[in-house]
Design a protein around this motif. Structure first.
Motif, PDB file in Angstrom:
ATOM      1  N   ALA A  82       0.830  -1.207   0.000  1.00 42.33           N
ATOM      2  CA  ALA A  82       0.000   0.000   0.000  1.00 42.33           C
ATOM      3  C   ALA A  82       0.865   1.258   0.000  1.00 42.33           C
ATOM      4  CB  ALA A  82      -0.925  -0.012   1.212  1.00 42.33           C
ATOM      5  N   ALA A  83       1.955   1.236   0.757  1.00 38.42           N
ATOM      6  CA  ALA A  83       2.862   2.385   0.788  1.00 38.42           C
ATOM      7  C   ALA A  83       3.518   2.592  -0.572  1.00 38.42           C
ATOM      8  CB  ALA A  83       3.925   2.173   1.865  1.00 38.42           C
ATOM      9  N   GLU A  84       3.976   1.511  -1.174  1.00 40.16           N
ATOM     10  CA  GLU A  84       4.604   1.606  -2.493  1.00 40.16           C
ATOM     11  C   GLU A  84       3.627   2.143  -3.531  1.00 40.16           C
ATOM     12  OE1 GLU A  84       7.888  -2.024  -2.242  1.00 40.16           O
ATOM     13  OE2 GLU A  84       5.850  -2.439  -2.960  1.00 40.16           O
ATOM     14  N   GLU A  85       2.379   1.739  -3.442  1.00 42.13           N
ATOM     15  CA  GLU A  85       1.379   2.197  -4.409  1.00 42.13           C
ATOM     16  C   GLU A  85       1.147   3.700  -4.291  1.00 42.13           C
ATOM     17  OE1 GLU A  85      -1.937  -0.322  -3.576  1.00 42.13           O
ATOM     18  OE2 GLU A  85      -1.227  -1.948  -4.887  1.00 42.13           O
ATOM     19  N   ARG A  86       1.189   4.234  -3.083  1.00 48.69           N
ATOM     20  CA  ARG A  86       1.029   5.684  -2.897  1.00 48.69           C
ATOM     21  C   ARG A  86       2.162   6.447  -3.566  1.00 48.69           C
ATOM     22  NH1 ARG A  86      -1.616   8.130   2.465  1.00 48.69           N
ATOM     23  NH2 ARG A  86      -3.352   6.689   2.720  1.00 48.69           N
ATOM     24  N   ILE A  87       3.372   5.982  -3.334  1.00 51.66           N
ATOM     25  CA  ILE A  87       4.537   6.647  -3.915  1.00 51.66           C
ATOM     26  C   ILE A  87       4.542   6.488  -5.429  1.00 51.66           C
ATOM     27  CG2 ILE A  87       7.059   6.659  -3.981  1.00 51.66           C
ATOM     28  CD1 ILE A  87       6.910   5.611  -1.032  1.00 51.66           C
ATOM     29  N   GLU A  88       4.272   5.277  -5.889  1.00 55.11           N
ATOM     30  CA  GLU A  88       4.260   4.996  -7.326  1.00 55.11           C
ATOM     31  C   GLU A  88       3.243   5.860  -8.051  1.00 55.11           C
ATOM     32  OE1 GLU A  88       4.863   3.530 -11.088  1.00 55.11           O
ATOM     33  OE2 GLU A  88       6.127   3.240  -9.322  1.00 55.11           O
ATOM     34  N   ALA A  89       2.075   6.040  -7.471  1.00 51.42           N
ATOM     35  CA  ALA A  89       1.031   6.831  -8.127  1.00 51.42           C
ATOM     36  C   ALA A  89       1.496   8.260  -8.382  1.00 51.42           C
ATOM     37  CB  ALA A  89      -0.234   6.825  -7.275  1.00 51.42           C
ATOM     38  N   ILE A  90       2.204   8.833  -7.419  1.00 46.43           N
ATOM     39  CA  ILE A  90       2.674  10.212  -7.573  1.00 46.43           C
ATOM     40  C   ILE A  90       3.793  10.292  -8.604  1.00 46.43           C
ATOM     41  CG2 ILE A  90       3.787  12.142  -6.406  1.00 46.43           C
ATOM     42  CD1 ILE A  90       2.385  11.195  -3.811  1.00 46.43           C
ATOM     43  N   ILE A  91       4.801   9.437  -8.466  1.00 46.92           N
ATOM     44  CA  ILE A  91       5.947   9.510  -9.377  1.00 46.92           C
ATOM     45  C   ILE A  91       5.534   9.143 -10.800  1.00 46.92           C
ATOM     46  CG2 ILE A  91       8.237   8.576  -9.892  1.00 46.92           C
ATOM     47  CD1 ILE A  91       8.711   8.272  -6.922  1.00 46.92           C
ATOM     48  N   ASP A  92       4.684   8.142 -10.941  1.00 46.41           N
ATOM     49  CA  ASP A  92       4.232   7.741 -12.274  1.00 46.41           C
ATOM     50  C   ASP A  92       3.442   8.865 -12.945  1.00 46.41           C
ATOM     51  OD1 ASP A  92       3.730   5.632 -14.361  1.00 46.41           O
ATOM     52  OD2 ASP A  92       1.653   6.003 -13.751  1.00 46.41           O
ATOM     53  N   SER A  93       2.536   9.495 -12.202  1.00 46.67           N
ATOM     54  CA  SER A  93       1.752  10.596 -12.768  1.00 46.67           C
ATOM     55  C   SER A  93       2.652  11.763 -13.159  1.00 46.67           C
ATOM     56  CB  SER A  93       0.703  11.072 -11.760  1.00 46.67           C
ATOM     57  OG  SER A  93      -0.248  10.069 -11.506  1.00 46.67           O
ATOM     58  N   LEU A  94       3.630  12.054 -12.325  1.00 47.52           N
ATOM     59  CA  LEU A  94       4.530  13.163 -12.614  1.00 47.52           C
ATOM     60  C   LEU A  94       5.411  12.855 -13.818  1.00 47.52           C
ATOM     61  CD1 LEU A  94       5.679  15.895 -11.999  1.00 47.52           C
ATOM     62  CD2 LEU A  94       6.995  14.896 -10.115  1.00 47.52           C
ATOM     63  N   ALA A  95       5.921  11.632 -13.896  1.00 44.77           N
ATOM     64  CA  ALA A  95       6.749  11.251 -15.041  1.00 44.77           C
ATOM     65  C   ALA A  95       5.956  11.353 -16.343  1.00 44.77           C
ATOM     66  CB  ALA A  95       7.285   9.837 -14.845  1.00 44.77           C
ATOM     67  N   LYS A  96       4.733  10.870 -16.337  1.00 47.98           N
ATOM     68  CA  LYS A  96       3.899  10.951 -17.542  1.00 47.98           C
ATOM     69  C   LYS A  96       3.629  12.403 -17.924  1.00 47.98           C
ATOM     70  CE  LYS A  96       1.610   6.475 -16.962  1.00 47.98           C
ATOM     71  NZ  LYS A  96       0.369   5.773 -16.539  1.00 47.98           N
ATOM     72  N   GLN A  97       3.397  13.240 -16.928  1.00 48.91           N
ATOM     73  CA  GLN A  97       3.163  14.655 -17.186  1.00 48.91           C
ATOM     74  C   GLN A  97       4.377  15.301 -17.849  1.00 48.91           C
ATOM     75  OE1 GLN A  97       0.639  16.708 -16.944  1.00 48.91           O
ATOM     76  NE2 GLN A  97       1.728  18.636 -17.210  1.00 48.91           N
ATOM     77  N   LEU A  98       5.569  14.997 -17.360  1.00 47.33           N
ATOM     78  CA  LEU A  98       6.776  15.615 -17.911  1.00 47.33           C
ATOM     79  C   LEU A  98       7.122  15.062 -19.290  1.00 47.33           C
ATOM     80  CD1 LEU A  98       9.090  15.929 -14.774  1.00 47.33           C
ATOM     81  CD2 LEU A  98       7.401  17.534 -15.683  1.00 47.33           C
ATOM     82  N   ILE A  99       6.827  13.805 -19.534  1.00 45.51           N
ATOM     83  CA  ILE A  99       7.078  13.221 -20.858  1.00 45.51           C
ATOM     84  C   ILE A  99       6.155  13.846 -21.898  1.00 45.51           C
ATOM     85  CG2 ILE A  99       6.845  11.103 -22.210  1.00 45.51           C
ATOM     86  CD1 ILE A  99       7.863   9.590 -19.708  1.00 45.51           C
TER      87      ILE A  99
END
Length: 279
Positions: A260-277
């Motif tokens: 659950a902790a990993e999913e919280r972090i992943e959701a933020i970093i993944d969304s941010l990476a997609k935004q910057l790409i």
């Protein structure tokens, strides 16, 4: 997490006083209190500012103010040897942010620098900069500076050197390039996502039971080393976000909690990476 060298040759980015609502009082021990919530800190700082407005600008007056503050406020500290300065208050000009009541530009001081009466003295107040400023590259620090919109979260995150390092290295690995300061415009989606990451500092449900709270001891003298992630048993595996989890003072009783902790972090970093790409 991929390791690589970090270029710190660019000029340092000033993070102490950023804008009308953005500043940092962390090195003055702002968050080294039993309840470092925004509501409690804001009430404390506003009360001190009201009191200081009536203080005679004399050595005795400034010393008496310190005694009054320390008598009125709990003196128990999560980090007992990390000084909490009683002269932290609010700068109320075109905005409202944490700042030094003894500073020569503070209201009522008429250009006189009273910081020599503080615990660390005026020289330290003028010249000290946190490890983030000394060790992290300028484009990361500028991204942080441009993203924050309030002093409270700004002060909590800017001193988290290892947390920021792990976050930005993972982000840059995913987008395949260094971030650009233009990626993080104030009020933009990338800045909003970074604020979501920074806010994990305040509401992290996986903080281990013996953690000192949202604040941290960032002086690199080994006095209060941050421990590794706590796990109830050896069956709970290591995480690709191990550094981030450690810097968030995490502890896990089960594999499900870790996931659950990993999913919280992943959701933020993944969304941010997609935004910057996509930019």
């Amino acid at each position: 997490m991929t390791n690589r060298s970090i270029d710190t040759n660019a000029p340092a980015v000033y993070l102490c006083q950023v804008g009308p609502f953005i500043s940092c009082g962390a090195c003055c021990g702002l968050y080294n209190v039993i309840d470092p919530s925004l509501e409690r800190l804001e009430a404390m700082l506003r009360r001190r500012t009201r009191w200081f407005a009536d203080v005679p600008r004399t050595v005795a007056g400034v010393d008496d103010f310190k005694a009054r503050v320390e008598a009125a406020e709990p003196q128990t500290r999560p980090f007992p040897e990390f000084h909490h300065c009683p002269y932290l208050g609010m700068i109320e000009d075109s905005g409202c942010r944490v700042g030094c009541l003894l500073h020569p530009l503070a209201k009522g001081n008429n250009g006189v620098d009273w910081r020599g009466l503080s615990f660390y003295g005026g020289m330290a107040c003028r010249t000290y900069f946190c490890p983030s400023v000394r060790h992290l590259p300028a484009h990361w620090l500028t991204a942080v500076r441009q993203s924050m919109d309030h002093w409270y979260l700004h002060g909590l995150i800017v001193t988290e050197r290892r947390l920021l390092e792990a976050f930005f290295m993972e982000l840059e690995r995913r987008i395949g390039r260094p971030i650009d300061t233009a990626d993080f415009s104030a009020g933009g989606q990338a800045a909003e996502l970074f604020n979501r990451f920074a806010a994990l500092k305040t509401g992290w449900p996986f903080r281990r039971a013996d953690a000192p709270g949202a604040g941290n001891y960032f002086f690199e003298d080994g006095l209060y080393p941050r421990p590794d992630v706590w796990r109830a048993d050896s069956a709970i595996p290591a995480s690709p976000f191990e550094v981030i989890l450690s810097e968030l003072d995490s502890g896990f009783a089960s594999k499900a909690d870790l996931k659950a902790a990993e999913e919280r972090i992943e959701a933020i970093i993944d969304s941010l990476a997609k935004q910057l790409i996509q930019q």
